[in-house]
Design a protein around this motif. Structure first.
Motif, PDB file in Angstrom:
ATOM      1  N   VAL A 272       0.834  -1.207   0.000  1.00 10.41           N
ATOM      2  CA  VAL A 272       0.000   0.000   0.000  1.00 10.41           C
ATOM      3  C   VAL A 272       0.870   1.260   0.000  1.00 10.41           C
ATOM      4  CG1 VAL A 272      -1.665   1.312   1.368  1.00 10.41           C
ATOM      5  CG2 VAL A 272      -1.972  -1.137   1.056  1.00 10.41           C
ATOM      6  N   HIS A 273       1.936   1.217   0.727  1.00  8.70           N
ATOM      7  CA  HIS A 273       2.830   2.386   0.790  1.00  8.70           C
ATOM      8  C   HIS A 273       3.360   2.756  -0.596  1.00  8.70           C
ATOM      9  CE1 HIS A 273       6.059   5.082   2.008  1.00  8.70           C
ATOM     10  NE2 HIS A 273       6.926   4.293   1.374  1.00  8.70           N
TER      11      HIS A 273
ATOM     12  N   TRP B  86       3.941   5.697   5.795  1.00  8.19           N
ATOM     13  CA  TRP B  86       4.177   4.411   6.431  1.00  8.19           C
ATOM     14  C   TRP B  86       3.240   4.184   7.612  1.00  8.19           C
ATOM     15  CZ3 TRP B  86       6.282   0.279   4.647  1.00  8.19           C
ATOM     16  CH2 TRP B  86       7.293   0.349   3.677  1.00  8.19           C
ATOM     17  N   SER B  87       2.968   5.219   8.364  1.00  7.57           N
ATOM     18  CA  SER B  87       2.110   5.063   9.542  1.00  7.57           C
ATOM     19  C   SER B  87       0.712   4.612   9.141  1.00  7.57           C
ATOM     20  CB  SER B  87       2.050   6.364  10.337  1.00  7.57           C
ATOM     21  OG  SER B  87       1.556   7.418   9.525  1.00  7.57           O
ATOM     22  N   LEU B  88       0.122   5.269   8.130  1.00  4.98           N
ATOM     23  CA  LEU B  88      -1.223   4.892   7.703  1.00  4.98           C
ATOM     24  C   LEU B  88      -1.212   3.538   6.992  1.00  4.98           C
ATOM     25  CD1 LEU B  88      -4.106   5.963   7.797  1.00  4.98           C
ATOM     26  CD2 LEU B  88      -3.752   6.956   5.528  1.00  4.98           C
ATOM     27  N   ALA B  89      -0.139   3.260   6.256  1.00  7.39           N
ATOM     28  CA  ALA B  89      -0.025   1.964   5.582  1.00  7.39           C
ATOM     29  C   ALA B  89       0.034   0.828   6.594  1.00  7.39           C
ATOM     30  CB  ALA B  89       1.208   1.946   4.690  1.00  7.39           C
ATOM     31  N   LEU B  90       0.733   1.038   7.702  1.00  5.48           N
ATOM     32  CA  LEU B  90       0.797   0.010   8.744  1.00  5.48           C
ATOM     33  C   LEU B  90      -0.571  -0.203   9.394  1.00  5.48           C
ATOM     34  CD1 LEU B  90       4.225   0.949  10.384  1.00  5.48           C
ATOM     35  CD2 LEU B  90       3.702  -1.133   9.079  1.00  5.48           C
ATOM     36  N   VAL B  91      -1.339   0.881   9.556  1.00 10.94           N
ATOM     37  CA  VAL B  91      -2.700   0.747  10.088  1.00 10.94           C
ATOM     38  C   VAL B  91      -3.557  -0.078   9.136  1.00 10.94           C
ATOM     39  CG1 VAL B  91      -4.823   1.984  10.665  1.00 10.94           C
ATOM     40  CG2 VAL B  91      -2.625   2.857  11.450  1.00 10.94           C
ATOM     41  N   PHE B  92      -3.502   0.263   7.839  1.00  8.21           N
ATOM     42  CA  PHE B  92      -4.293  -0.476   6.858  1.00  8.21           C
ATOM     43  C   PHE B  92      -3.885  -1.951   6.832  1.00  8.21           C
ATOM     44  CE2 PHE B  92      -4.831  -2.213   2.581  1.00  8.21           C
ATOM     45  CZ  PHE B  92      -6.189  -2.027   2.400  1.00  8.21           C
ATOM     46  N   GLY B  93      -2.602  -2.221   6.879  1.00  5.49           N
ATOM     47  CA  GLY B  93      -2.133  -3.603   6.877  1.00  5.49           C
ATOM     48  C   GLY B  93      -2.623  -4.381   8.077  1.00  5.49           C
ATOM     49  N   SER B  94      -2.639  -3.742   9.247  1.00  8.39           N
ATOM     50  CA  SER B  94      -3.100  -4.424  10.462  1.00  8.39           C
ATOM     51  C   SER B  94      -4.592  -4.712  10.419  1.00  8.39           C
ATOM     52  CB  SER B  94      -2.758  -3.582  11.695  1.00  8.39           C
ATOM     53  OG  SER B  94      -3.507  -2.375  11.698  1.00  8.39           O
ATOM     54  N   ILE B  95      -5.351  -3.862   9.722  1.00  5.78           N
ATOM     55  CA  ILE B  95      -6.800  -4.062   9.625  1.00  5.78           C
ATOM     56  C   ILE B  95      -7.141  -5.231   8.717  1.00  5.78           C
ATOM     57  CG2 ILE B  95      -8.941  -3.027   8.751  1.00  5.78           C
ATOM     58  CD1 ILE B  95      -7.824  -0.313   9.630  1.00  5.78           C
TER      59      ILE B  95
ATOM     60  N   PHE C 225      -2.648   1.178  15.635  1.00  4.19           N
ATOM     61  CA  PHE C 225      -3.422   2.413  15.546  1.00  4.19           C
ATOM     62  C   PHE C 225      -3.072   3.364  16.681  1.00  4.19           C
ATOM     63  CE2 PHE C 225      -7.319   4.712  16.834  1.00  4.19           C
ATOM     64  CZ  PHE C 225      -7.482   5.510  15.713  1.00  4.19           C
ATOM     65  N   SER C 226      -2.937   2.826  17.884  1.00  2.65           N
ATOM     66  CA  SER C 226      -2.591   3.675  19.022  1.00  2.65           C
ATOM     67  C   SER C 226      -1.230   4.322  18.834  1.00  2.65           C
ATOM     68  CB  SER C 226      -2.599   2.840  20.312  1.00  2.65           C
ATOM     69  OG  SER C 226      -3.861   2.250  20.522  1.00  2.65           O
ATOM     70  N   PHE C 227      -0.274   3.569  18.309  1.00  8.12           N
ATOM     71  CA  PHE C 227       1.055   4.125  18.079  1.00  8.12           C
ATOM     72  C   PHE C 227       0.998   5.247  17.041  1.00  8.12           C
ATOM     73  CE2 PHE C 227       5.210   4.321  16.064  1.00  8.12           C
ATOM     74  CZ  PHE C 227       6.059   4.346  17.166  1.00  8.12           C
ATOM     75  N   VAL C 228       0.211   5.057  15.984  1.00  9.00           N
ATOM     76  CA  VAL C 228       0.099   6.070  14.931  1.00  9.00           C
ATOM     77  C   VAL C 228      -0.584   7.323  15.462  1.00  9.00           C
ATOM     78  CG1 VAL C 228      -1.011   6.609  12.726  1.00  9.00           C
ATOM     79  CG2 VAL C 228       0.138   4.412  13.062  1.00  9.00           C
ATOM     80  N   VAL C 229      -1.625   7.140  16.242  1.00 10.82           N
ATOM     81  CA  VAL C 229      -2.354   8.294  16.784  1.00 10.82           C
ATOM     82  C   VAL C 229      -1.455   9.100  17.717  1.00 10.82           C
ATOM     83  CG1 VAL C 229      -4.218   8.964  18.336  1.00 10.82           C
ATOM     84  CG2 VAL C 229      -4.636   7.287  16.535  1.00 10.82           C
ATOM     85  N   LEU C 230      -0.638   8.403  18.493  1.00  9.25           N
ATOM     86  CA  LEU C 230       0.230   9.100  19.442  1.00  9.25           C
ATOM     87  C   LEU C 230       1.453   9.721  18.766  1.00  9.25           C
ATOM     88  CD1 LEU C 230       0.178   6.501  22.343  1.00  9.25           C
ATOM     89  CD2 LEU C 230      -1.087   8.647  22.225  1.00  9.25           C
ATOM     90  N   ASP C 231       1.778   9.252  17.574  1.00 11.79           N
ATOM     91  CA  ASP C 231       2.975   9.732  16.885  1.00 11.79           C
ATOM     92  C   ASP C 231       2.777  11.171  16.423  1.00 11.79           C
ATOM     93  OD1 ASP C 231       5.413   9.845  15.742  1.00 11.79           O
ATOM     94  OD2 ASP C 231       4.872   8.732  13.928  1.00 11.79           O
ATOM     95  N   ALA C 232       3.676  12.023  16.796  1.00 11.20           N
ATOM     96  CA  ALA C 232       3.634  13.429  16.392  1.00 11.20           C
ATOM     97  C   ALA C 232       5.058  13.954  16.369  1.00 11.20           C
ATOM     98  CB  ALA C 232       2.774  14.255  17.364  1.00 11.20           C
ATOM     99  N   PRO C 233       5.338  14.943  15.481  1.00  7.89           N
ATOM    100  CA  PRO C 233       6.716  15.445  15.357  1.00  7.89           C
ATOM    101  C   PRO C 233       7.296  15.998  16.642  1.00  7.89           C
ATOM    102  CG  PRO C 233       5.338  16.194  13.521  1.00  7.89           C
ATOM    103  CD  PRO C 233       4.425  15.578  14.517  1.00  7.89           C
TER     104      PRO C 233
ATOM    105  N   MET D 178      -4.705  11.371   3.772  1.00  7.25           N
ATOM    106  CA  MET D 178      -5.205  10.184   3.075  1.00  7.25           C
ATOM    107  C   MET D 178      -6.025   9.263   3.973  1.00  7.25           C
ATOM    108  SD  MET D 178      -2.013   9.168   0.538  1.00  7.25           S
ATOM    109  CE  MET D 178      -3.060   8.142  -0.486  1.00  7.25           C
ATOM    110  N   ALA D 179      -6.462   9.736   5.137  1.00  7.20           N
ATOM    111  CA  ALA D 179      -7.283   8.902   6.024  1.00  7.20           C
ATOM    112  C   ALA D 179      -8.603   8.526   5.361  1.00  7.20           C
ATOM    113  CB  ALA D 179      -7.541   9.631   7.338  1.00  7.20           C
TER     114      ALA D 179
END
Length: 685
Positions: free
Chosen positions: A107-108, A115-124, A169-177, A361-362
Motif C-alpha cells: 500500500v505504501h 508508512w504510519s497509515l499503511a501500517l494501520v491499513f495492513g493491520s486491519i 493504531f494507538s502508536f500512529v495516533v500518538l505519533d507526532a513530530p 489520506m485517512a
C-alpha cells in the motif's frame, strides 16, 4: 430521508433483507450489507448517516463495534490455540505479522501512502473471520485437514488481528513530530495497562457474579451487555483508544473462565450482533466516498492481485512447511482468505478518529478496506470450488449425519453408523448429554445447533443429513426447518414428523414443518427409546445370491417397482432375503426373491427335462441300465432363515461404496447384494 423513524425502520428492514439473501444464496452476509449500503448512500443518495446522526455517529459506531469485538473475544478459547495444530498456530502468529508487513509495504508504494497509515491499513486487513470463511467451506467441501485449518484460522485470527490493529493504531495516533519516542512508549504502555486492566477486571467480576448466581437468569444477558458498554466507556474516558482492547479482553476472560458456561450469553450476543452488524455496515457503507475509487482504479486492482496471488500464497506456504500437507492442500490454503466483518468494523472506527486528527489520506482507508473485502469475497467465492476440484482435494458428497440431541438414542444410532466409518456429529444443549457422548468416543457440540455460534463453530465437514431425536418435539422441528436449506428437504428426518389430524397439524410446530418421519411415522421418542433399551442393533449383509430387493422407506404398503413382482407385498418379498438358490448341472439358477410360495420357477422345467430323458431311455431299451433314483426330480431346497422379520425396525442401509440411506424418506430403498442393512431387533428373551 428526513423522517428519523422511517430511516431507522428502513435500515432495519434492509439489514434483515440482506441477512435473508445471504442465507438464501449461502454467501457471506457482509457482501450484501456493504452493497446495499453503497447503493442507498453514495450511489442513490437516499441515506446520509452524517446528517441523520450528527455528533452521535462516532459514539454509536464505537459502541456497536465494541459489542461485536466482545462477542469475538467470547469465541477465543486458549485451549483451542493449543489444540488445533502447528499450522493454525503459525497462521495466527507469524502469518499475521508477515501479512501485515507485506500489505503495508504494498500500500505504501502503490498509493504513496505514509508508512504510519499503511501500517494501520495492513493491520486491519490481516483478518479473515468465520462469517466469511464458513459459507465458502460449506460450498467447496475441501479435504478434512484443509477445512479444519481454514475454519480455526478464521475463528482465532479475529481477536489476534484486533490486538495488532489496536496497538498499531494507538502508536500512529500518538505519533507526532513534537513528541519523543519515550513519551509515545509511555502513553502506549498506559493504553495497554488501562485497557487490559479494565477489561480483565470487568471479565473477572462478571464471571464471579455469574458463577455464584448473584443475579437471576433473566438478567444475565442484560448485566453482561451493560458491563461491556460501561467497561468500554470507562476505558475510553481514562485513555483514548483503549476501550476496544478492554472489551475484547473481557470477552476472552469470560471464554476461558473455569466452571462458567457462557452459552446463554453467546446466544444473546449472536442475535444482538446480527442486528448490530446489519445496521452498522449499511450505516458505514453509506458513508463511503466512492469517488476516490476511480482515481485509484489500477492501484486497487493491483492491490487485490498482490494480496490474492502473492501475499496469501507466500504466507500459507511458509506456515505449512513440514506440515505433511500435500502440495495441492497447501496451494488451496494459500488461495482462500476472504476478509470480513472485523476489518470493516475496525477500519470505520479508525477512520473517524484519523479524520479528526487530520491524518493525510485517512479518507482512503475505508474505501480501500471495503474494496479488499468485496474483491476477495467475490473472487474466492467464484474460484474456490473449481480450484478445489482441479487440485483434487474436494470431498465427495457429504454422507455423514448430524444428530440433534446427544441422548441415549443418538448415542446408540451414531455408534452403529460409526462402525461403518460414517461421519457423525451430535449436538445438544445439555452438557451432561454432551459429556456422555464424548465419553462414548463420539464428537459432540454443546449448544443450540441452529444458533449463530453453531454456524461458526459446529463442525459440519462431511455431514449431509440431519436426524432430530431430542426429547423436545419443537426443538426437532426448529432444527428441521433450519437444516432443510443446508441439506435439502429429503435428507432431514425427525421423530413424529407428521400427523394426519388436521387440528393437531394446525397447532403443532413439528407437523407444520412436515419433516420426514424417522424410521416410522408413528414412532415417538419414548417408543424408540424403549425399543433401543429392550432390543439389539444388528448389522446384516445382503447375501450375494439375492440380486436386489426393494423396500419402502416410509410405509410398508408402498407399491413395488415395475421390475418387481406385483402379486406379492414388500413385506413378503423381504422375508425371502437369504434364501438359498437351487443348482443345476449348468450352474446356479437365480431365485425370485419375491415368490411368496417359496417355489423355484426352474423346478417345472427340470421335471420336464427328466421325463424326456426317461422316455428316450425307454425307447432305446436302456432304461433298466440307469438308476431310477437319479431320474426323480430333486426336492426343492429348504428355505434358509430370513435375515430379519416383521418385528425388526429397519434403520439404515449402506451400499458397497459406503453411501448411507436412512429409512423414513419418501423414496424407496433398493437393497442389493453386498449392502449392509442395520435393523433394531427385539431381544428374544
Amino acid at each position: 430521508m428526513d423522517n428519523p423513524m422511517i430511516a431507522i425502520a428502513s435500515v432495519g428492514a434492509l439489514g434483515g433483507l440482506c441477512q435473508w439473501l445471504a442465507w438464501k444464496f449461502k454467501l457471506p452476509s457482509i457482501l450484501f450489507l456493504l452493497t446495499a449500503g453503497i447503493l442507498v448512500g453514495p450511489v442513490f443518495g437516499i441515506f446520509n448517516p452524517d446528517e441523520f446522526l450528527g455528533d452521535l455517529l462516532f459514539p454509536i459506531v464505537s459502541i456497536f463495534v465494541a459489542i461485536i469485538l466482545f462477542e469475538g473475544g467470547l469465541t477465543l478459547k486458549l485451549k483451542d490455540i493449543r489444540g488445533h495444530g502447528r499450522v493454525v498456530r503459525l497462521l495466527i502468529s507469524i502469518g499475521v505479522i508477515l501479512t501485515w508487513l507485506l500489505i503495508a509495504t504494498t500500500v505504501h508504494y502503490l498509493f504513496d501512502m505514509s508508512w504510519s497509515l499503511a501500517l494501520v491499513f495492513g493491520s486491519i486487513t490481516v483478518v479473515s473471520g468465520p462469517t466469511v470463511v464458513k459459507p465458502l467451506l460449506r460450498a467447496v467441501r475441501p479435504s478434512d485437514k484443509v477445512a479444519h485449518i481454514l475454519h480455526w484460522e478464521g475463528i482465532l485470527i479475529d481477536p489476534v488481528g484486533v490486538f495488532l490493529a489496536l496497538l498499531v493504531f494507538s502508536f500512529v495516533v500518538l505519533d507526532a513530530p513534537d513528541v519523543g519516542f519515550a513519551h509515545i512508549s509511555i502513553i502506549l504502555i498506559k493504553l495497554v495497562v488501562i485497557g487490559g486492566g479494565i477489561g480483565l477486571a470487568a471479565g473477572a467480576a462478571t464471571a464471579l457474579v455469574l458463577r455464584r448466581y448473584l443475579v437471576p437468569d433473566y438478567l444475565v444477558n442484560v448485566l453482561t451487555l451493560v458491563t461491556v458498554v460501561c467497561a468500554f466507556v470507562l476505558s475510553e474516558t481514562l485513555q483514548h483508544e483503549s476501550g476496544l482492547l478492554a472489551v475484547t479482553l473481557m470477552g476472552v476472560w469470560l471464554a476461558n473462565a473455569r466452571g462458567l458456561h457462557i452459552d446463554e450469553i453467546l446466544h444473546f450476543k449472536e442475535d444482538l450482533s446480527v442486528l448490530l452488524i446489519s445496521s452498522l455496515f449499511i450505516l458505514l457503507a453509506s458513508r463511503v466516498d466512492i469517488s476516490v475509487i476511480p482515481q485509484y482504479g489500477w492501484q486497487i486492482l493491483a492491490l487485490l492481485v498482490i494480496i490474492q496471488l502473492v501475499i496469501r500464497p507466500l504466507n500459507a506456504w511458509m506456515c505449512t512447511i513440514g506440515s505433511g500437507l500435500s502440495y495441492s492442500e497447501r496451494a488451496f490454503i494459500g488461495w482462500l482468505s476472504p476478509r470480513g466483518i472485523v476489518a470493516a468494523a475496525v477500519s470505520s472506527v479508525f477512520v473517524l478518529r484519523l479524520q479528526e486528527l487530520e491524518i493525510p489520506m485517512a479518507e482512503l482507508l475505508v474505501p480501500l478496506t471495503f474494496s479488499v473485502i468485496i474483491g476477495t469475497v467475490v473472487f474466492q467465492s467464484l474460484t474456490a470450488k473449481p480450484l478445489a476440484d482441479k487440485l483434487g482435494i474436494s470431498n465427495p458428497e457429504p454422507n455423514g449425519v448430524l444428530f440433534i440431541g446427544a441422548n441415549e438414542i443418538a448415542v446408540k444410532l451414531a455408534t452403529a453408523l460409526s462402525e461403518h466409518s460414517i461421519t457423525v456429529m451430535l449436538s445438544d444443549s445439555s452438557w451432561r448429554n454432551v459429556r456422555e457422548a464424548r465419553q462414548a468416543g463420539l464428537p459432540a457440540y454443546h449448544g443450540n445447533a441452529t444458533s449463530g455460534h453453531a454456524s461458526e463453530n459446529l463442525e459440519l465437514q462431511g455431514i449431509g443429513k440431519m436426524v432430530a431425536v431430542s426429547a423436545n418435539r419443537d426443538s426437532n422441528a426448529l432444527a428441521s426447518m433450519h437444516f432443510r436449506s443446508e441439506f435439502g428437504s429429503s435428507l432431514v428426518f425427525t421423530l413424529e414428523g407428521t400427523s394426519e389430524d388436521e387440528a393437531y397439524e394446525r397447532f403443532d410446530t413439528a407437523n407444520r414443518n412436515r419433516a420426514n418421519p424417522l424410521f416410522d411415522a408413528s414412532l415417538s421418542y419414548g417408543g424408540l427409546s424403549k425399543r433401543l433399551r429392550n432390543g439389539e442393533i444388528k448389522h446384516l449383509t445382503i447375501p450375494e445370491n439375492v440380486d436386489k430387493v426393494v423396500t419402502p422407506a416410509v410405509t410398508e404398503d408402498a407399491e413395488p417397482e415395475e421390475e418387481n413382482r406385483t402379486d406379492a407385498s414388500p413385506e413378503d418379498n423381504e422375508k425371502n432375503l437369504g434364501t438359498a438358490e437351487p443348482e443345476t448341472e449348468k450352474g446356479k439358477i437365480a431365485t425370485d426373491p419375491y415368490n411368496t410360495d417359496h417355489e423355484d420357477p426352474a423346478i417345472g422345467s427340470k421335471i420336464i427335462d427328466t421325463v424326456d430323458e426317461t422316455l428316450s431311455a425307454a425307447v432305446d431299451g436302456v432304461a433298466g441300465e440307469e438308476d431310477e433314483d437319479e431320474d426323480v426330480p430333486a426336492e426343492p431346497e429348504t428355505m434358509s432363515e430370513p435375515l430379519y422379520n416383521d418385528d425388526d425396525l429397519k434403520l439404515f442401509a449402506i451400499d458397497k461404496d459406503g453411501q448411507l440411506y436412512i429409512y423414513g424418506a419418501g423414496e424407496r430403498i433398493t437393497l442389493k447384494a453386498g449392502w449392509t442393512l442395520i435393523v433394531l431387533s427385539p431381544n428374544k428373551n
